[in-house]
Design a protein around this motif. Structure first.
Motif, short mmCIF file in Angstrom:
data_model
loop_
_atom_site.label_atom_id
_atom_site.label_comp_id
_atom_site.label_asym_id
_atom_site.label_seq_id
_atom_site.Cartn_x
_atom_site.Cartn_y
_atom_site.Cartn_z
N PHE A 79 -22.22 2.73 49.29
CA PHE A 79 -21.19 1.20 49.85
C PHE A 79 -20.22 0.80 48.45
O PHE A 79 -20.31 1.25 47.42
CB PHE A 79 -22.48 -0.09 49.31
N LEU A 80 -19.30 0.10 49.42
CA LEU A 80 -18.62 -0.37 48.69
C LEU A 80 -18.35 -1.36 49.04
O LEU A 80 -18.58 -2.49 50.05
CB LEU A 80 -17.55 0.24 49.53
N THR A 81 -18.44 -2.22 47.55
CA THR A 81 -18.06 -4.46 47.56
C THR A 81 -17.61 -4.69 46.61
O THR A 81 -17.25 -3.86 45.71
CB THR A 81 -19.66 -4.67 46.83
N ASN A 82 -16.96 -5.03 46.66
CA ASN A 82 -16.24 -5.92 45.25
C ASN A 82 -17.51 -7.47 44.82
O ASN A 82 -16.45 -8.30 43.90
CB ASN A 82 -15.00 -7.43 46.54
N GLY A 83 -18.69 -7.41 45.59
CA GLY A 83 -19.55 -8.36 44.69
C GLY A 83 -19.61 -9.21 45.13
O GLY A 83 -20.43 -10.55 44.34
N ASP A 84 -18.94 -10.24 45.69
CA ASP A 84 -18.98 -11.73 46.07
C ASP A 84 -20.14 -11.46 46.91
O ASP A 84 -20.01 -13.28 47.45
CB ASP A 84 -16.99 -11.91 45.65
N LEU A 85 -21.05 -10.74 47.66
CA LEU A 85 -21.76 -10.84 48.65
C LEU A 85 -23.43 -10.62 47.93
O LEU A 85 -23.68 -9.83 48.91
CB LEU A 85 -21.34 -10.51 49.95
N PRO A 86 -23.79 -11.64 47.62
CA PRO A 86 -25.06 -11.49 46.93
C PRO A 86 -26.46 -11.11 48.15
O PRO A 86 -27.18 -9.77 47.90
CB PRO A 86 -25.49 -12.67 45.70
N GLU A 87 -26.24 -11.75 49.23
CA GLU A 87 -27.14 -11.49 50.54
C GLU A 87 -27.27 -10.19 51.20
O GLU A 87 -27.87 -9.70 51.47
CB GLU A 87 -27.24 -12.67 50.91
N GLU A 88 -25.11 -10.08 51.35
CA GLU A 88 -25.41 -8.48 51.76
C GLU A 88 -25.70 -7.66 51.06
O GLU A 88 -26.16 -6.66 51.10
CB GLU A 88 -23.81 -8.61 52.51
N VAL A 89 -25.12 -7.62 49.80
CA VAL A 89 -25.86 -6.60 48.19
C VAL A 89 -27.33 -6.22 48.34
O VAL A 89 -28.08 -5.17 48.75
CB VAL A 89 -25.30 -7.07 47.29
N LYS A 90 -27.97 -7.68 48.88
CA LYS A 90 -29.27 -7.53 48.42
C LYS A 90 -30.51 -6.23 49.74
O LYS A 90 -30.90 -5.90 49.37
CB LYS A 90 -30.29 -8.79 48.50
N THR A 91 -29.90 -6.88 50.98
CA THR A 91 -30.66 -6.91 52.40
C THR A 91 -30.01 -5.12 52.11
O THR A 91 -30.90 -4.23 51.89
CB THR A 91 -29.69 -6.91 53.01
N ALA A 92 -28.49 -4.60 51.83
CA ALA A 92 -27.77 -3.27 51.57
C ALA A 92 -28.99 -2.38 50.77
O ALA A 92 -28.84 -0.78 50.94
CB ALA A 92 -26.76 -3.60 51.39
N LYS A 93 -29.62 -3.16 49.72
CA LYS A 93 -30.23 -1.66 48.42
C LYS A 93 -31.40 -1.57 49.20
O LYS A 93 -32.75 -0.61 48.37
CB LYS A 93 -29.96 -3.01 47.18
N SER A 94 -31.62 -2.33 50.96
CA SER A 94 -33.25 -2.23 50.99
C SER A 94 -33.16 -0.45 51.69
O SER A 94 -33.61 -0.19 53.42
CB SER A 94 -33.59 -3.56 52.23
N LEU A 95 -31.49 -0.18 52.40
CA LEU A 95 -31.41 0.90 53.02
C LEU A 95 -31.08 2.06 52.14
O LEU A 95 -31.16 1.72 50.59
CB LEU A 95 -29.74 0.19 53.89
N PRO A 96 -31.48 3.11 52.44
CA PRO A 96 -31.32 4.31 51.65
C PRO A 96 -29.81 4.41 51.61
O PRO A 96 -28.48 4.37 52.99
CB PRO A 96 -31.13 5.74 53.02
N PHE A 97 -29.06 4.65 50.58
CA PHE A 97 -27.94 4.87 50.22
C PHE A 97 -27.87 5.65 49.16
O PHE A 97 -28.70 5.93 48.02
CB PHE A 97 -27.38 3.79 49.92
N LEU A 98 -26.87 6.04 48.11
CA LEU A 98 -26.30 7.07 46.97
C LEU A 98 -25.66 6.02 46.53
O LEU A 98 -26.77 6.45 45.07
CB LEU A 98 -25.44 8.48 47.82
#
Length: 127
Positions: A79-98
């Motif tokens: 995942f790439l992020t600008n770090g400004d979407l805490p809810e999306e980041v939280k949801t993304a962390k529940s998914l498989p990712f490297l």
């Protein structure tokens, strides 16, 4: 490698950096409703996914679509992020990712180095 990022200029810069490092690099065309089929046709070894896509889906939505499709569920994602979407980041962390890379904290050459590190660790575990 496939990148899905709404920042066309940054995607182009990443493309040049990754190609210079010896990687095949494709910027995902606007796939719309055929997103999973487009990714399945390309079959990238790795996807760099922006969390904050401005298309009809977020990066989190896109990874959920990929995970639900047998043809694409095993493709690793960073995942790439600008770090400004805490809810999306939280949801993304529940998914498989490297991993997560915060774009504003890294110059493109550092993104290449981090991706090489994360993908290298992944391939050691899965080969």
């Amino acid at each position: 490698m496939l990148v899905d990022d709404n920042d066309v200029i940054l995607s182009d810069i990443y493309g040049r950096k990754f190609k210079a490092a010896g990687y095949d690099f494709t910027i995902l065309p606007d796939a719309g409703v055929d997103f999973a089929s487009t990714v399945a046709d390309i079959q990238p070894a790795l996807i760099l996914m922006d969390i904050d896509l401005k298309k009809p889906r977020t990066g989190v939505d896109a990874v959920k679509i990929l995970q639900a499709d047998e043809r694409t569920k095993s493709i690793p994602v960073i995942f790439l992020t600008n770090g400004d979407l805490p809810e999306e980041v939280k949801t993304a962390k529940s998914l498989p990712f490297l991993g997560f890379l915060v774009k504003v904290d890294l110059v493109p050459s550092e993104v290449v180095a981090k991706v090489q590190e994360l993908y290298g660790e992944f391939t050691k575990k899965h080969i």
